[in-house]
Design an enzyme around this catalytic site. Structure first.
Site, PDB file in Angstrom:
ATOM      1  N   GLU A 163      41.462   6.587 -24.201  1.00  0.00           N
ATOM      2  CA  GLU A 163      40.148   7.007 -24.673  1.00  0.00           C
ATOM      3  C   GLU A 163      40.280   8.005 -25.808  1.00  0.00           C
ATOM      4  OE1 GLU A 163      41.041   6.650 -21.517  1.00  0.00           O
ATOM      5  OE2 GLU A 163      39.771   4.950 -20.939  1.00  0.00           O
ATOM      6  N   HIS A 171      32.828   5.122 -11.194  1.00  0.00           N
ATOM      7  CA  HIS A 171      32.067   4.128 -11.952  1.00  0.00           C
ATOM      8  C   HIS A 171      30.575   4.420 -11.859  1.00  0.00           C
ATOM      9  CE1 HIS A 171      35.797   2.017 -10.703  1.00  0.00           C
ATOM     10  NE2 HIS A 171      35.738   1.484 -11.889  1.00  0.00           N
TER      11      HIS A 171
HETATM   12  C1  LIG Z   1      40.776   6.376 -17.803  1.00  0.00           C
HETATM   13  C2  LIG Z   1      40.421   4.957 -17.489  1.00  0.00           C
HETATM   14  N1  LIG Z   1      40.133   4.101 -18.474  1.00  0.00           N
HETATM   15  C3  LIG Z   1      39.773   2.836 -18.205  1.00  0.00           C
HETATM   16  C4  LIG Z   1      39.693   2.376 -16.914  1.00  0.00           C
HETATM   17  C5  LIG Z   1      39.243   0.938 -16.610  1.00  0.00           C
HETATM   18  N2  LIG Z   1      40.345   0.116 -16.130  1.00  0.00           N
HETATM   19  C6  LIG Z   1      40.606  -0.031 -14.821  1.00  0.00           C
HETATM   20  S1  LIG Z   1      41.979  -0.946 -14.517  1.00  0.00           S
HETATM   21  C7  LIG Z   1      42.246  -1.192 -16.173  1.00  0.00           C
HETATM   22  C8  LIG Z   1      43.440  -1.989 -16.623  1.00  0.00           C
HETATM   23  C9  LIG Z   1      44.739  -1.358 -16.222  1.00  0.00           C
HETATM   24  O1  LIG Z   1      45.804  -2.196 -16.578  1.00  0.00           O
HETATM   25  P1  LIG Z   1      47.288  -1.867 -16.131  1.00  0.00           P
HETATM   26  O2  LIG Z   1      47.583  -0.436 -16.357  1.00  0.00           O
HETATM   27  O3  LIG Z   1      48.173  -2.832 -16.807  1.00  0.00           O
HETATM   28  O4  LIG Z   1      47.306  -2.073 -14.557  1.00  0.00           O
HETATM   29  P2  LIG Z   1      47.093  -3.417 -13.733  1.00  0.00           P
HETATM   30  O5  LIG Z   1      45.632  -3.540 -13.493  1.00  0.00           O
HETATM   31  O6  LIG Z   1      47.655  -4.528 -14.520  1.00  0.00           O
HETATM   32  O7  LIG Z   1      47.835  -3.213 -12.457  1.00  0.00           O
HETATM   33  C10 LIG Z   1      41.250  -0.571 -16.925  1.00  0.00           C
HETATM   34  C11 LIG Z   1      41.161  -0.602 -18.396  1.00  0.00           C
HETATM   35  C12 LIG Z   1      40.009   3.312 -15.905  1.00  0.00           C
HETATM   36  N3  LIG Z   1      39.980   2.971 -14.612  1.00  0.00           N
HETATM   37  N4  LIG Z   1      40.363   4.576 -16.212  1.00  0.00           N
END
Ligand SMILES: Cc1ncc(C[n+]2csc(CCOP(=O)(O)OP(=O)(O)O)c2C)c(N)n1
Ligand SMILES: Cc1ncc(C[n+]2csc(CCOP(=O)(O)OP(=O)(O)O)c2C)c(N)n1
Ligand SMILES: [Mg+2]
Ligand SMILES: [Mg+2]
Lengths: 337, 417, 337, 417
Positions: free
Chosen positions: C60, C129
């Protein structure tokens, strides 16, 4: 009783707690060997060792983040953010983590951390060494927010904060570090030693979080203030010659609403002071609460005297700072109504 | 004034590079760019090795199980078949648990769920390298850490159902478990924050002269977050006993690991600029995960500092119950993943070494399905999100602070309870 | 006039502006190929190309930081933060950079950026959320803060925000994306097509930032609300049978104080609604201002109906959400006084 | 409950590593751990080289000027002596400007000042590699970027004095200059924020098909901040035309670069995990800086993406007027710095090549001193912080927004103006 400056009182509180409780650790940028840019941690590394007091990388999210982890482990970390203006990169760790850890884990983990930060203006620090972000903490459930206005309180409140099991934001008005300041930059500098509240007991003592102090009793109007503005209030009340009651809030969350309610119910008038920008400043919350709690006693609109809704300018510092002249005018206005 | 001025130079215009996965829905899966070294081909350095001496390992993949189901090479150890069977069981249980909870969500018993299908080996095998008292700082995809230590499924389900027996009192989104007892730190909905906290916890262990170690977890996509960097900086400076795990499952919701920087370097290589030793490991190979985890835990325990490990795996399922991966990747991509399925691979190994059979597999599957079903029935007795007993309303004011301050007491009153 | 959902209106605003002004670029997590987790940017990459609409790394601070840089270059970036709850890691770039760039450079550079983020609860999103962090923006000088309550406004306000030369925080009440919501989760879901404000003109139009809308005229009490709470207010006023005037603020900074003053001067009573935690919420500022501007008209204490000062719980979502029942009680109380 | 439990394992206790500089006040300076390769010994790859092919360059130091004052090796170019003399002049002027402003601060003419003494070559030589329209995103220690392009000293001084002619209207702390015209982005008091902004600016240039490039600046200590990482991630993914400069001047206020992670890796090596080509360069060598900067700018201009450069230098003065370095490092450390002084080195080179003499040096010094003094006199006519004309009070309400909103008009009224 020894007389201390604000810096000495803070340092002493840290020293007392590091000596008493080996779970207390102190760290931050330039905090270790050098003892902090304001010298609040001077000597602590020498006395308590490098693993109890150390320098950190320049990463506020790292500083708060490791504090949360250490707190969860069982230590009692006291982290320093060099200026409150630099806490933003660590704000996520404060709001999303420290503040909510106990709640979201139903007490399985919590963050008994203290985050110290110099706050406020008056030292020609420009927009990034002058901010008063207290309202950004008071809005966050799970945090406690403390601002002392003198050495005696600083020490007692800081010890209470370290012993507290919740995360505490401890804001240190940097303009008060070396002496009280009544908002008249043109008057000679006064050392703490001339102020009664520089008398600071030896050893361990606490001032409970959530208790305000009445700095001056009065019947005509209540002045709510904290930090540097307490001294400005005193000067202004003197100059205005009003029989004001001055309340030094000391802790913003939890707030001593009893003290506020009692006073405004008596005086029927209220002036609120702070240095932070006005819109959504903590003064708004105070005003709303006074209005909710004392509506039927109020004889005049509550006045807010605050920093303007602009960044803190460098050269025009004293036009920005809510000094005694503005407070005097507000007192007059509120008495007139 | 911000203002776009035509440049005075007559040079070729610049252009923005926006990486794009090899294939999108409608095309055939293509993993030809994923270089997979032979199992057993990567050396196993001593744990006292310097970070600089193993830079090459960050550009390769430590693998133990080959295509024939044999455990080969320097990372292969003599392991008790009982240990391997326990691993198989843990992974199968994790998968069955996920399947049951996905179904529960579709049935409206909870609001949300996140599975770890295809990645079970990472958490399940890692957990076997830890000891009681060590602390994981997990993401939402490490339920395997709990299941591998036989943490009661009912307790996990109670959390997912936000029911009256939920230890977290319904406060947390489903799957955001907490268990201090299980060495499982409270999961945050905010990505990456736990990474630096794990470093802090490990620093505390070092400060206290303790012997416990921490394990930090993060996804490939989340390595872009600030706290990832903070964690590496602090781990570099103070050398605390922490294992910095990156689970590269190729996807972050709809964006491929390219959008996290995976196009130009591996995630394991991130450690190099901080002088932290790192490994890149086949995350679908139970034996490789176990061996690499043990190596890193030993380094931590011996005060040699942090190790970063990139686990190469694949998110076989949807990101969560809120998403449909067929919108952004070919449906068949998961089946084409070249490192295969962790359960199948461990099963094949057990069969190869004569310790397992198709029948025993079927039997175990049935046992596990029963166990998971029984747990679900028990948990449902305590209620599900919209049905049956719930955590009491008044608890929402508790635990914000250790002691309830006046303003919260007033608000509770205002609520009329 | 076409009928749109909130999502369609937002998407349309982006499309209109990307078509009209090639300096407009749109990006964020999952925003490009996939079109956003709430589908607000669906089709934009296909239509306007990968360098005008793209996915970003999950950072962010990176998202806001590059937006500031692009804005300084001369583009008009519209960044999406996936949930307002995740803006904290980018808060420093918002507060210390975007908000102060024009001031500190005396106009040499500025940040004409829009930061869109879904806000508020009501979708069983739990504590990360569901948050409503608007007060954390309204306290910051240099930012504008906008929250639409319906598709018609969403499109007009978003276009105005993109055309605005100051940084605008654009909060989208996610519970309203697919239909109006009056705070009764037990009642059947209503689609936007049944709501008159889903009528959304084609092409370009703006609603000036800083103008409130009166959703219901009334003489007995003024209700100040924004976002989802506007619909809750409407339901509650109906249920309470009070002749309330409902003001949809639409923009919190700059605030339409004229509209507020006019209404409260007339009604003499005021109820303020928001979903965010109470202490230092934007309701405090509203309460303070109403009190300052309309003191002599006030016949009863101003009431704040807000989220509790706790994290947003998952299972007890409807105990936390300030629904119509609480508003009805407040209306009764304020009328009684 | 957070609670410290004695571990059940009988293992050696862990301990926290807290790095400590080789020497502290009272001891003799010791730079024996700083490996300095011979000038001319490091190869110069083609600008199209891949990041992986030059990892070794991040662990070495590109140097051109040897001890004899000769320009040697593949990074040495035939440079016009007039160009070198302009460089010498720029560095000397920067130093003289700093000295004058330090004095002005002591005289109470301003509140604060920050010098770049010892580091002049970095900014002054870098600027020569840029073209009009390119944009620097500087820290507070790159005044050389302005001075090297002959930006009027009076204008800079007006800012330092916060006087009526200060283009920034007294709003900013001294040294926090801004000049769009000079390609000098507004300096922030918050460390590191500009690093990712530079990447964004460069992305914008690429999006527009422009040919302009950006240069990001950061100190060694500030690389620990979040925006440093964000910048590298975005630069890795989108390959925008940006030069990522790290000025490693060994200190961050009172903490040595060890506390930023410099103990275990170079700062140039940080780039490796992102697949970004990087160089490590002698920052006190005007010719090396110029050559490396040109190389990186060419890469950017040719759409080859970002380059990271660590400039190895030494902060010879105090951090700022608020600090006293003898509290945390030996007073003589600066003189012992093995890469010498950039002005002395360039002067020696000019003498070696027969283009300069001690006399001309003295003469130039006098000229510059006069120029700086005259500028200071002129600026002081416009006032200093506490004396003479000032920016008007009412300006504090202007420029918060493009148009002043009602609440600010009301507040201005409340102030009585
Ligand atoms: C600070 C923050 N930004 C955005 C999100 C929204 N979000 C939740 S899971 C995710 C993807 C995460 O991907 P990764 O780190 O590859 O983990 P995976 O889901 O593949 O295990 C996002 C963008 C969040 N939870 N927290
Ligand atoms: C976010 C933030 N944190 C802390 C500070 C306080 N601070 C100002 S300069 C400085 C040291 C920076 O060191 P380095 O990056 O090495 O740059 P140098 O001063 O050596 O040029 C610190 C900690 C700040 N300005 N901003
Ligand atoms: Mg992933
Ligand atoms: Mg430095």
């Amino acid at each position: 009783m020894p007389q201390m400056t604000m810096i000495e009182a803070i340092r002493d509180a840290l020293d007392v707690m590091m000596t008493r409780d080996d779970r207390v650790v102190v760290f931050g940028e330039d905090v270790g060997y050098f003892g902090g840019v304001f010298r609040c941690t001077e000597g602590l590394q020498r006395r308590h060792g490098k693993s109890r007091c150390f320098d950190t990388p320049i990463s506020e999210t790292g500083i708060i983040g490791v504090a949360v982890g250490m707190g969860a482990y069982g230590l009692r970390p006291v982290a320093e953010i060099q200026f409150a203006d630099y806490m933003y990169p660590g704000y996520d760790q404060i709001v999303s983590e420290a503040a909510r850890l106990r709640y979201r884990s139903a007490g399985d983990f919590y963050a008994p951390i203290v985050v110290r930060m110099p706050t406020g203006g008056g030292i020609f620090g420009g927009q990034t060494h002058s901010q008063s972000p207290e309202a950004l903490f008071t809005h966050v459930a799970g945090l406690k927010t403390v601002i002392p206005s003198n050495p005696h309180d600083a020490k007692g409140l800081l010890i209470a904060a370290i012993e507290d099991d919740d995360p505490v934001i401890f804001l240190e008005p940097k303009r008060l570090y070396n002496g009280p300041f009544n908002g008249h930059p043109d008057q000679p500098v006064v050392p703490w030693s001339r102020h009664p509240l520089s008398e600071t007991p030896d050893g361990h003592y606490t001032i409970p979080l959530g208790t305000a102090a009445i700095r001056r009793e009065g019947a005509a109007v209540t002045v709510l203030a904290y930090g540097t503005m307490v001294h400005v209030a005193e000067a202004a009340v003197e100059e205005a010659g009003v029989d004001a009651e001055i309340i030094d809030l000391r802790t913003l969350v939890p707030l001593d609403t009893d003290a506020i309610e009692r006073s405004v119910s008596k005086t029927g008038r209220c002036v609120i002071l702070h240095e932070a920008t006005r819109t959504s400043g903590f003064g708004a919350e105070l005003s709303a609460q006074v209005q909710e709690r004392c509506f039927h006693h109020l004889e005049a609109p509550i006045q807010r005297i605050t920093g303007w809704d602009t960044p803190y300018p460098h050269a025009q510092e004293w036009d920005y700072f809510p000094g005694p002249a503005r407070v005097v005018r507000a007192l007059a206005a509120v008495m007139e109504d | 004034m911000n203002e776009i001025k035509a440049s005075e130079r007559a040079a070729t215009p610049l252009s923005l590079h926006v990486p794009e996965p090899a294939v999108r829905p409608g095309s055939k899966p293509d993993f030809s760019q994923v270089a997979i070294p032979r199992a057993g081909s990567v050396r196993r350095p001593d744990v006292t090795v310097g970070a600089h001496e193993i830079h090459d390992l960050a550009w390769s993949i430590v693998r133990v199980l080959n295509r024939q189901g044999e455990a080969v090479g320097p990372w292969a150890e003599a392991l008790d078949p009982a240990f391997l069977k326990a691993g198989l069981r843990a992974m199968m249980k994790t998968r069955a648990y996920d399947a049951r909870m996905m179904m529960a969500q579709r049935q409206g018993k909870t609001s949300f769920y996140m599975q770890c299908t295809g990645e079970e080996a990472v958490a399940c095998a890692f957990e076997t390298a830890l000891e009681k008292g060590d602390m994981n700082f997990p993401t939402y995809r490490q339920q395997g850490l709990l299941i591998a230590q036989d943490w009661p499924l009912v307790d996990m389900m109670n959390q997912v159902f936000s029911n009256e027996a939920d230890r977290l009192k319904g406060r947390q989104l489903p799957v955001m478990y907490t268990s201090r007892e299980a060495g499982f730190f409270s999961i945050s909905g905010n990505l990456a924050t736990q990474y630096i906290q794990a470093v802090g916890w490990a620093m505390a262990s070092a400060i206290r002269g303790d012997t416990r170690v921490a394990a930090a977890w993060i996804g490939d996509g989340s390595t872009a977050e600030s706290d990832f960097h903070a964690a590496l900086v602090f781990a570099s400076v103070y050398r605390p006993p922490v294992i910095l795990n990156i689970v590269n499952n190729q996807w972050a919701i709809s964006t491929s690991q390219l959008i996290a920087g995976g196009e130009n370097a591996t995630f394991a290589a991130r450690a190099h600029g901080y002088g932290i030793p790192s490994l890149r490991v086949d995350g679908n190979d139970y034996l490789a995960v176990h061996a690499a985890a043990k190596w890193a835990v030993e380094r931590a325990r011996r005060n040699l500092g942090a190790t970063l490990i990139e686990w190469v795996t694949y998110r076989a399922g949807a990101h969560s119950t809120s998403d449909d991966p067929s919108k952004y990747r070919p449906r068949e991509e998961s089946a084409a993943w070249p490192l295969g399925d962790p359960i199948e691979r461990l099963k094949a190994h057990l069969i190869t070494i004569g310790e397992w059979s198709a029948e025993r597999q079927t039997q175990l599957q049935a046992e596990i399905d029963d166990e998971v079903l029984a747990a679900a029935r028990e948990a449902e007795q305590h209620g599900t999100l919209h049905n049956g007993p719930k955590p009491s309303t008044s608890t929402i004011f508790e635990g914000v602070y250790k002691d309830m301050p006046r303003h919260l007491r007033e608000q509770r009153q205002e609520m009329g309870i």
